[in-house]
Design an enzyme around this catalytic site. Structure first.
Site, PDB file in Angstrom:
ATOM      1  N   LEU A  13      54.814  18.980  17.636  1.00 34.93           N
ATOM      2  CA  LEU A  13      55.733  19.013  16.496  1.00 34.93           C
ATOM      3  C   LEU A  13      55.841  20.415  15.903  1.00 34.93           C
ATOM      4  O   LEU A  13      54.840  21.027  15.525  1.00 34.93           O
ATOM      5  CB  LEU A  13      55.262  18.025  15.417  1.00 34.93           C
ATOM      6  N   ASP A  14      57.088  20.906  15.833  1.00 34.76           N
ATOM      7  CA  ASP A  14      57.405  22.199  15.220  1.00 34.76           C
ATOM      8  C   ASP A  14      56.670  23.366  15.880  1.00 34.76           C
ATOM      9  O   ASP A  14      56.432  24.405  15.249  1.00 34.76           O
ATOM     10  CB  ASP A  14      57.083  22.182  13.716  1.00 34.76           C
ATOM     11  N   GLU A  15      56.315  23.233  17.155  1.00 34.37           N
ATOM     12  CA  GLU A  15      55.569  24.286  17.849  1.00 34.37           C
ATOM     13  C   GLU A  15      56.352  24.884  19.021  1.00 34.37           C
ATOM     14  O   GLU A  15      55.829  25.719  19.748  1.00 34.37           O
ATOM     15  CB  GLU A  15      54.234  23.730  18.372  1.00 34.37           C
TER      16      GLU A  15
END
Length: 288
Positions: free
Chosen positions: A231-233
């Site tokens: 997530l969000d990486e």
């Protein structure tokens, strides 16, 4: 590798990556010259960390597509290349996913009409029905695909059906407030761009503007990145910022942030559609 289009078939864009070594630029330029190619734009970068070489070339040529691809295949064998050849400016078939927030969808659709953003918006998919009128206004087919914990797998299966049926090349999460499964991220790897309403890696997850306000930040930002199972990486394509101060309440940060979000997302989508973004592990090489 993408198929080409009959539109302006002599103006092509070539992107490639391979282990860095002597002779790559000369070999590529020589191949293009051999087939009457005139290079109109060329950028390259050798990454000392990954040991990879990246190149983007725009060229006009009278050579047939099959002939040029055969030559590139031979170069790929010689240098261990991954490459892509496409028609410069060909609109990329794009599916936009939204929830209830309109600014990013509206901006992409408007830019596609007014600024020749090189995308063909073939569908809007949403877990709510709120933005159907906006899609209708722009003449984009709207698909309501509700998502709950019990229906998440079915919703993602429906999304993949649409990707297949509509020959979708790019999926844009334009403030789509659902987390994609690891399996879906793997199946669409390198083909999904998300706009995160924060300057990653700071303030991940929910309510980033409230988090930023609580910390008293002096800059707010937005991050457009490729989606991965983390997530969000995912690899970052573009970021933008706006200066703020202690007088800005959370709602002011949200309003300013929405403007930053649409700018960052539009640039990321344009660069992807123009084949200016190449993946380098967890990072991107962006030839602007």
């Amino acid at each position: 590798m993408s198929h080409t289009s009959p539109v302006d078939p002599t103006h092509l864009v070539l992107t490639l990556s391979c282990p860095d070594q002597p002779g790559i630029v000369a070999a590529v330029a020589g191949l293009l010259a051999e087939h009457g190619g005139n290079i109109t734009e060329s950028q390259q970068f050798g990454d000392p960390l990954s040991g990879l070489f990246f190149m983007r070339v725009q060229v006009t040529t009278d050579a047939g597509d099959d002939v040029l691809r055969a030559g590139l295949t031979r170069l790929a064998d010689r240098f261990g290349m991954t490459w892509r050849l496409d028609v410069a400016g060909r609109p990329v078939r794009t599916l936009v996913m939204v929830s209830t927030t309109a600014h990013c969808l509206n901006d992409l659709a408007f830019r596609q009409r007014s600024e020749n953003l090189p995308v063909d918006l073939v569908a809007v998919v949403s877990n709510h029905d709120v933005l159907r009128p906006m899609a209708d206004f722009y003449g984009i087919p709207f698909h309501h695909v509700p998502v709950t914990a019990a229906t998440k797998a079915a919703a993602e299966a429906r999304l993949l059906e649409l990707v297949e049926e509509l020959d979708v090349e790019l999926v844009v999460l334009a403030r789509y407030m659902q987390i994609l499964s690891d399996d879906l991220c793997r199946r669409l790897q390198g083909r999904v761009i998300n706009i995160h309403h924060s300057f990653l890696p700071s303030f991940k997850g929910a309510r980033p503007y409230a988090q930023a306000h609580q910390r008293g930040v002096k800059l707010i930002g937005a991050t457009a990145h490729y989606v991965t199972g983390d997530l969000d990486e995912g690899p970052i394509i573009e970021q933008d910022v706006e200066r703020v101060d202690h007088t800005h309440a959370v709602e002011h940060l949200v309003a300013l942030g929405q403007d930053v979000e649409r700018r960052a997302l539009a640039r990321a989508v344009r660069w992807h559609a123009e084949h200016r973004v190449l993946l380098d592990g967890t990072r991107t090489i962006v030839f602007r």
